[in-house]
Motif scaffolding. Structure first.
Motif, short mmCIF file in Angstrom:
data_model
loop_
_atom_site.label_atom_id
_atom_site.label_comp_id
_atom_site.label_asym_id
_atom_site.label_seq_id
_atom_site.Cartn_x
_atom_site.Cartn_y
_atom_site.Cartn_z
N LEU A 43 0.98 -1.27 -0.03
CA LEU A 43 0.12 0.19 0.04
C LEU A 43 1.00 1.03 0.06
O LEU A 43 1.60 1.48 1.01
N PHE A 90 -6.91 3.59 -3.63
CA PHE A 90 -7.58 4.16 -2.33
C PHE A 90 -7.34 5.67 -2.53
O PHE A 90 -6.02 6.28 -2.23
N THR A 103 -4.59 11.08 11.83
CA THR A 103 -5.29 9.84 11.26
C THR A 103 -5.70 9.98 9.91
O THR A 103 -6.38 11.21 9.56
N ILE A 104 -5.39 9.25 8.91
CA ILE A 104 -5.87 9.23 7.68
C ILE A 104 -7.24 8.37 7.24
O ILE A 104 -7.02 7.18 7.84
N PHE A 106 -9.70 6.36 4.94
CA PHE A 106 -9.47 5.92 3.45
C PHE A 106 -11.11 5.66 2.91
O PHE A 106 -11.92 5.39 3.80
N GLY A 107 -11.04 5.80 1.64
CA GLY A 107 -12.27 5.34 1.07
C GLY A 107 -12.23 3.96 0.78
O GLY A 107 -11.17 3.38 1.24
N TYR B 36 -3.72 -0.05 11.24
CA TYR B 36 -5.09 0.03 10.22
C TYR B 36 -5.71 -1.53 10.22
O TYR B 36 -4.88 -2.41 10.04
N PRO B 44 -8.92 0.62 4.21
CA PRO B 44 -8.49 0.41 5.80
C PRO B 44 -9.24 1.37 6.62
O PRO B 44 -9.34 2.52 6.26
N PHE B 46 -8.69 3.39 10.58
CA PHE B 46 -7.60 3.48 11.70
C PHE B 46 -8.30 2.64 12.86
O PHE B 46 -9.33 2.58 13.33
N PHE B 89 -2.46 -3.66 8.98
CA PHE B 89 -1.49 -2.95 8.53
C PHE B 89 -0.97 -1.95 9.37
O PHE B 89 -1.54 -1.14 10.24
#
Lengths: 115, 110
Positions: A43, A90, A103-104, A106-107, B36, B44, B46, B89
């Motif tokens: 990723l 993504f 914090t990220i 994601f779709g 994740y 993914p 969190f 992850f």
């Protein structure tokens, strides 16, 4: 309400075609990203944008061109598709760029298959 | 050059037992580490994070441990539940981006 939404979810297309994947986030975040997950499950970040400005471009071929019309949208356009472009893409967003512990989100991913 | 490594591609654990997922990194400049969780056909999500200045962070059944000298972190899930079955992850934050490991597939069986 989906926080980060991307379309289409599945895309099968022929080599040489041009295609786009759209992404929108409704979190009010300033930063958006495109990540690619390849067949080996890596990723990896491709691009990041902060307030519509390109920040990171991770040696992605010129055939990939992100477009950010506003900070809530980051679309990915791919020209002259190749077999090796087959992957899951993504989209993601975060409040700030690179802040510690940021914090990220994601779709759900867009599954691109090039035949 | 993989800066974040998860050397175990899969792990199988019985329900109720502890799951331990490991992650190694190479760059001492990373300032934050995150885990994740990813279900099939989803992005993914969190799970838990830890600052590089701490060595432990706990959130319910999930605890992350950081050993900076060894450049190693681990995620403990206890007790493990079938719903925990997913790909996990590890990610390191630095230089304006998250760098991910290749993931560990956890299967929790009854």
């Amino acid at each position: 309400d989906t926080a980060v939404s991307q379309t289409p979810k599945y895309l099968v297309t022929q080599m040489g075609n041009d295609k786009s994947i759209k992404c929108e986030q409704n979190l009010g975040h300033d930063t958006m990203y495109w990540y690619k997950q390849d067949s080996k499950k890596f990723l990896k970040i491709m691009f990041s944008y902060n307030n519509k400005e390109l920040i990171i471009n991770e040696t992605v071929p010129n055939r990939f061109s992100p477009k950010s019309p506003d900070k809530a949208h980051l679309n990915l356009h791919i020209n002259s598709l190749e077999l090796g472009d087959s992957a899951v893409y993504f989209c993601a967003s975060s409040q700030d760029l690179g802040a510690a512990g940021n914090t990220i989100y994601f779709g759900e991913g867009s599954w691109l298959t090039v035949v | 050059d993989q800066q974040v490594k998860q050397n175990s591609p899969s792990l199988s654990v019985q329900e109720g037992r502890i799951s331990i997922l490991n992650c190694d990194y190479t760059n001492s400049m990373f300032d934050y580490f995150l885990w994740y969780k990813k279900y099939p056909a989803e992005g993914p999500t969190f799970l838990i994070s830890i600052s590089s200045i701490k060595d432990k962070n706990e959130d319910g059944r999930f605890t992350v441990f950081l050993n900076k000298s060894a450049k190693h972190l681990s995620l403990h899930i206890v007790p493990s539940q079938p719903g925990d079955s997913a790909v996990y992850f590890c990610a390191a934050s630095g230089f304006g981006k998250l760098i991910f490991g290749t993931g560990t597939r956890l299967q929790v069986f009854p």
